[in-house]
Scaffold this active site. Structure first.
Site, short mmCIF file in Angstrom:
data_model
loop_
_atom_site.label_atom_id
_atom_site.label_comp_id
_atom_site.label_asym_id
_atom_site.label_seq_id
_atom_site.Cartn_x
_atom_site.Cartn_y
_atom_site.Cartn_z
N THR A 159 13.13 55.31 -29.27
CA THR A 159 13.94 56.66 -29.51
C THR A 159 15.16 57.16 -29.80
OG1 THR A 159 15.09 54.50 -28.70
CG2 THR A 159 15.19 55.98 -26.47
N LEU B 299 19.08 57.13 -38.69
CA LEU B 299 18.92 55.69 -38.72
C LEU B 299 20.91 55.35 -39.46
CD1 LEU B 299 16.31 54.79 -40.54
CD2 LEU B 299 16.67 54.64 -37.86
N LYS C 164 1.50 61.58 -25.96
CA LYS C 164 1.98 60.55 -25.04
C LYS C 164 2.46 60.99 -23.59
CE LYS C 164 5.62 57.85 -25.13
NZ LYS C 164 7.35 57.55 -25.57
N TYR D 271 27.42 58.11 -18.24
CA TYR D 271 27.04 59.53 -19.31
C TYR D 271 25.46 60.09 -19.52
CZ TYR D 271 31.41 58.17 -19.83
OH TYR D 271 32.93 57.48 -19.68
N ALA E 284 15.16 62.62 -39.97
CA ALA E 284 16.10 62.80 -39.84
C ALA E 284 16.66 64.15 -40.69
CB ALA E 284 17.38 62.72 -39.86
N GLY F 205 16.10 63.06 -47.28
CA GLY F 205 14.55 63.30 -46.43
C GLY F 205 13.48 63.05 -45.23
N PRO G 25 6.20 56.51 -17.14
CA PRO G 25 5.58 57.99 -17.36
C PRO G 25 6.38 59.11 -17.10
CG PRO G 25 5.34 57.20 -14.89
CD PRO G 25 6.10 56.19 -15.46
C1 LIG Z 1 9.90 49.75 -37.03
C2 LIG Z 1 10.21 51.10 -37.15
C3 LIG Z 1 9.66 51.41 -35.87
C4 LIG Z 1 9.98 52.96 -35.41
N1 LIG Z 1 9.65 53.77 -34.21
C5 LIG Z 1 10.14 54.66 -33.67
C6 LIG Z 1 9.31 56.12 -32.63
O1 LIG Z 1 8.48 55.80 -32.56
N2 LIG Z 1 9.66 56.52 -32.50
C7 LIG Z 1 11.14 57.06 -32.57
O2 LIG Z 1 11.51 57.94 -32.45
N3 LIG Z 1 11.94 56.77 -33.69
C8 LIG Z 1 11.26 55.63 -34.19
N4 LIG Z 1 11.96 55.17 -35.47
C9 LIG Z 1 12.91 55.31 -35.24
C10 LIG Z 1 12.09 56.48 -37.02
O3 LIG Z 1 12.18 55.84 -37.84
C11 LIG Z 1 13.64 57.23 -37.59
O4 LIG Z 1 14.38 57.70 -36.44
C12 LIG Z 1 12.84 58.46 -38.58
O5 LIG Z 1 12.95 57.87 -39.10
C13 LIG Z 1 14.24 58.92 -38.72
O6 LIG Z 1 14.90 58.40 -40.45
P1 LIG Z 1 15.55 58.83 -41.20
O7 LIG Z 1 15.73 60.28 -41.28
O8 LIG Z 1 17.30 58.34 -40.79
O9 LIG Z 1 15.89 57.64 -42.81
P2 LIG Z 1 14.42 57.31 -43.31
O10 LIG Z 1 13.70 57.44 -42.86
O11 LIG Z 1 14.95 56.61 -44.14
O12 LIG Z 1 14.95 58.30 -44.70
C14 LIG Z 1 15.92 58.42 -45.53
C15 LIG Z 1 15.73 59.37 -46.30
O13 LIG Z 1 17.18 59.50 -47.22
C16 LIG Z 1 17.03 59.28 -48.63
N5 LIG Z 1 18.05 58.80 -49.94
C17 LIG Z 1 18.14 57.42 -49.31
N6 LIG Z 1 19.42 56.91 -50.42
C18 LIG Z 1 19.31 58.06 -50.97
C19 LIG Z 1 19.99 58.55 -52.35
N7 LIG Z 1 20.99 58.06 -53.03
N8 LIG Z 1 19.72 60.07 -52.80
C20 LIG Z 1 19.19 60.49 -52.15
N9 LIG Z 1 18.40 60.75 -51.46
C21 LIG Z 1 18.33 58.75 -50.63
C22 LIG Z 1 15.91 58.60 -48.66
O14 LIG Z 1 14.61 59.36 -50.31
C23 LIG Z 1 15.08 59.40 -47.11
O15 LIG Z 1 14.63 60.82 -47.90
C24 LIG Z 1 11.49 53.97 -35.67
C25 LIG Z 1 11.79 53.04 -36.58
C26 LIG Z 1 11.75 51.65 -37.60
C27 LIG Z 1 12.46 50.99 -37.98
N1 LIG Z 2 14.58 62.87 -20.72
C1 LIG Z 2 12.84 62.54 -20.28
C2 LIG Z 2 12.81 61.09 -20.68
C3 LIG Z 2 11.77 60.07 -20.12
C4 LIG Z 2 11.76 60.13 -18.50
N2 LIG Z 2 10.68 59.63 -19.19
C5 LIG Z 2 9.70 58.79 -20.22
C6 LIG Z 2 9.29 58.06 -20.11
C7 LIG Z 2 9.64 57.92 -21.68
CL1 LIG Z 2 7.81 56.55 -22.11
C8 LIG Z 2 10.29 57.75 -22.64
C9 LIG Z 2 10.95 58.83 -22.13
C10 LIG Z 2 11.28 59.75 -20.76
C11 LIG Z 2 12.51 63.24 -21.02
O1 LIG Z 2 12.08 63.31 -22.39
O2 LIG Z 2 11.01 62.68 -20.29
#
Ligand SMILES: Cc1cc2nc3c(=O)[nH]c(=O)nc-3n(C[C@H](O)[C@H](O)[C@H](O)COP(=O)(O)OP(=O)(O)OC[C@H]3O[C@@H](n4cnc5c(N)ncnc54)[C@H](O)[C@@H]3O)c2cc1C
Ligand SMILES: N[C@H](Cc1c[nH]c2cc(Cl)ccc12)C(=O)O
Length: 513
Positions: A360, A349, A74, A451, A12, A9, A92
């Protein structure tokens, strides 16, 4: 085939549940089970501009969700101290202009570069420097025909859109609040929400998932199981034993320490961008939200200990960080060989991840969900849908990985062993070949990763021109061409910049007045 079980939850899990409900309504049953004590990763706050397609698909307008998520705009990623200390540049959300068939950056190289290609070639660089909003106080967008349905790209998926137009901003928001908002959205539309731990995954003799066993809610059965369990990949990597392909040989940053710092944003003001400030062994992100700043040090543990990383981060933030608890994270960098195996699809993740240098992670989730809807299986489980899905998802992550490696290969600074090693470390062969082409001809759609991976050629130009470590030459043809039209284009940018910086509201004021 209409019974879907989502495990997890975090961002993702709830992005997937809400989008599938918006796509299929009551013709699909969705159960989401999340642990009550295994936390979500707790970070993930900046996005691509493409994320607007996600909210549009859910029928949500900015006023519906942004206040609930403390969200801000942003306008770029600002790279500080990557070329050398004291230097910065923006990547940008603004199309690169062309003059007589050559990108303006080519003309910029020819006409004797200044130290800020971004200020000369983009309007938004100066808008951000001035801390301004991309919308006028009455809500109208700076002169781009996107508003309220005017965007002829509405209704397209991101990969169909392919950067035909460029929306001028993305969002920054509190990940936990977005998940909470999407939980409400999903449950209101019939998603069954169970808070419990999945203890076991049951497989049939073909190795397909038949159900997941929970602590107190018995077995959850379904047709399709979506693994949103984060880095642990409980269903895909553990139960189905799908291998994970590490990117760590080319992207060494494997750790992070994060702080959520309450901040008086009225006094501080909001710089409308995500900042990535290079450090001795990685970089620190700063993401301004309406009530706080999200910040964290992304680093390689081979060069820095978690304690040193935390100390550096606290020093960087200053006294405001004093009482804030640090969140230390080990990052699994790379991707699952296939994210869809049998009747299990990993999203988030659990599917794959690269360090958040270009925000990303959520883009990967959004793209994966779009591709799942596009390839949603019928009861015959035609394997071609799965193959098409796996190919699209793998390409997006491999393409972004190359783009991130370019940041380190192109960064000029070499004042620590960490930065010196970025020049000798293995890089993907395909990237090495592309860099040789870019030295004589700036990136275009023919020479970037072939791609769909979300990034247009101008994004590569920004990194090459900003990082300063790779010598670039203008196209020889420009020596024979008339530079008058380019001069007029640069002049137009200066005039438009002047006009906008005189009328646009401050980013903080736009969100509070
Ligand atoms: C340091 C860091 C910085 C980031 N910064 C960015 C950013 O700026 N922009 C961006 O787009 N992305 C960023 N990300 C990625 C982003 O955090 C993740 O893509 C997003 O949080 C998705 O995480 P998730 O839902 O896949 O996993 P998680 O957030 O880890 O969620 C996992 C879920 O699974 C559940 N779960 C696990 N095991 C069990 C089980 N056995 N039973 C039931 N439930 C379970 C947990 O309770 C939780 O709800 C960052 C990631 C990191 C590590
Ligand atoms: N698909 C584009 C990707 C993109 C274009 N400019 C930027 C700048 C930054 Cl900081 C991240 C992604 C992109 C979009 O989502 O605009």
């Amino acid at each position: 085939l209409n019974n879907v079980v989502i495990v997890g939850g975090g961002t993702a899990g709830w992005m997937t549940a809400s989008y599938l409900k918006a796509a299929f309504g009551d013709r699909i049953d969705i159960t989401l089970v999340e642990s009550g004590h295994i936390g979500a990763v707790g970070v993930g706050e900046a996005t691509f501009s493409d994320i607007r397609h996600f909210f549009e698909f859910l029928g949500l307008k900015e006023k519906d969700w942004m206040p609930a998520c403390n969200a801000t705009y942003k306008l770029a990623v600002r790279f500080e101290n990557w070329r050398e200390k004291g230097h910065y540049f923006y990547h940008p959300f603004e199309q690169m202009r062309s003059v007589n068939g050559f990108p303006l950056t080519d003309w910029w190289l020819k006409q004797g570069p200044t130290d800020r290609f971004d200020k000369d070639c983009f309007v938004m660089a100066s808008v951000i420097d001035a801390g301004l909003s991309p919308r006028h106080q009455d809500g109208t967008l700076i002169d781009q025909p996107f508003d309220e349905g005017a965007d002829e790209m509405q209704g397209l998926t991101m990969s169909e859109h392919q950067g035909k137009t460029q929306f001028p901003y993305a969002y920054q928001f509190e990940a936990a609040l977005l998940a909470k908002y999407l939980t409400k959205y999903s449950v209101e539309r019939g998603v069954k929400h169970i808070v419990d731990d999945v203890r076991e995954v049951s497989l049939d003799d073909r190795g397909w998932i038949t159900g997941v066993r929970t602590g107190e809610h018995g077995d959850l059965t379904g047709d399709l199981f979506i693994d949103c369990t984060g880095f642990r990949g409980l269903l895909l990597n553990q139960a189905l034993e799908e291998p994970f392909i590490s990117y760590q040989d080319t992207l060494p940053n494997d750790s992070a320490v994060a702080l959520q710092v309450p901040m008086d944003m009225e006094r501080r003001g909001i710089l409308p961008c995500t900042t990535a400030t290079a450090q001795d062994a990685g970089w620190i992100w700063t993401i301004p939200l309406t009530g706080r700043v999200g910040t964290g040090y992304v680093y390689a543990k081979d060069y820095l200990s978690p304690e040193e990383a935390e100390r550096t981060l606290r020093e960087f933030v200053g006294p405001a960080a004093a009482d804030v608890e640090a969140n230390h994270i080990r990052m699994r960098i790379g991707r699952s060989r296939n994210s869809w195996v049998k009747n299990c699809v990993a999203i988030g993740l659990s599917s794959g991840f690269v360090e958040p240098l270009e925000s990303t992670g959520i883009f990967f989730i959004h793209h994966a969900i779009e591709q799942l809807v596009k390839n949603f299986p019928a009861a015959d489980w035609n394997s071609m849908h799965r193959d098409l899905y796996n190919s699209a998802v793998s390409h997006v992550m491999d393409g972004v990985r190359e783009f991130l490696v370019l940041h380190y290969v192109a960064a000029k600074r070499n004042d620590t062993q960490y930065w010196r090693d970025t020049k000798t470390r293995k890089i993907p062969d395909s990237l090495a070949e592309r860099i040789e082409k870019w030295k004589v001809q700036l990136p275009d759609s023919e020479t970037v990763y072939p791609y769909y991976h979300g990034l247009p050629p101008y994004s590569y130009m920004c990194i090459l021109l900003g990082m300063g470590g790779i010598e670039l030459k203008p196209s020889p043809a420009l020596a024979l061409a008339d530079g008058g039209a380019a001069q007029r284009e640069f002049e137009q940018i200066r005039n438009k910049t002047q006009r906008l910086t005189e009328v646009l509201p401050k980013a903080y004021d736009y969100f509070t007045q």
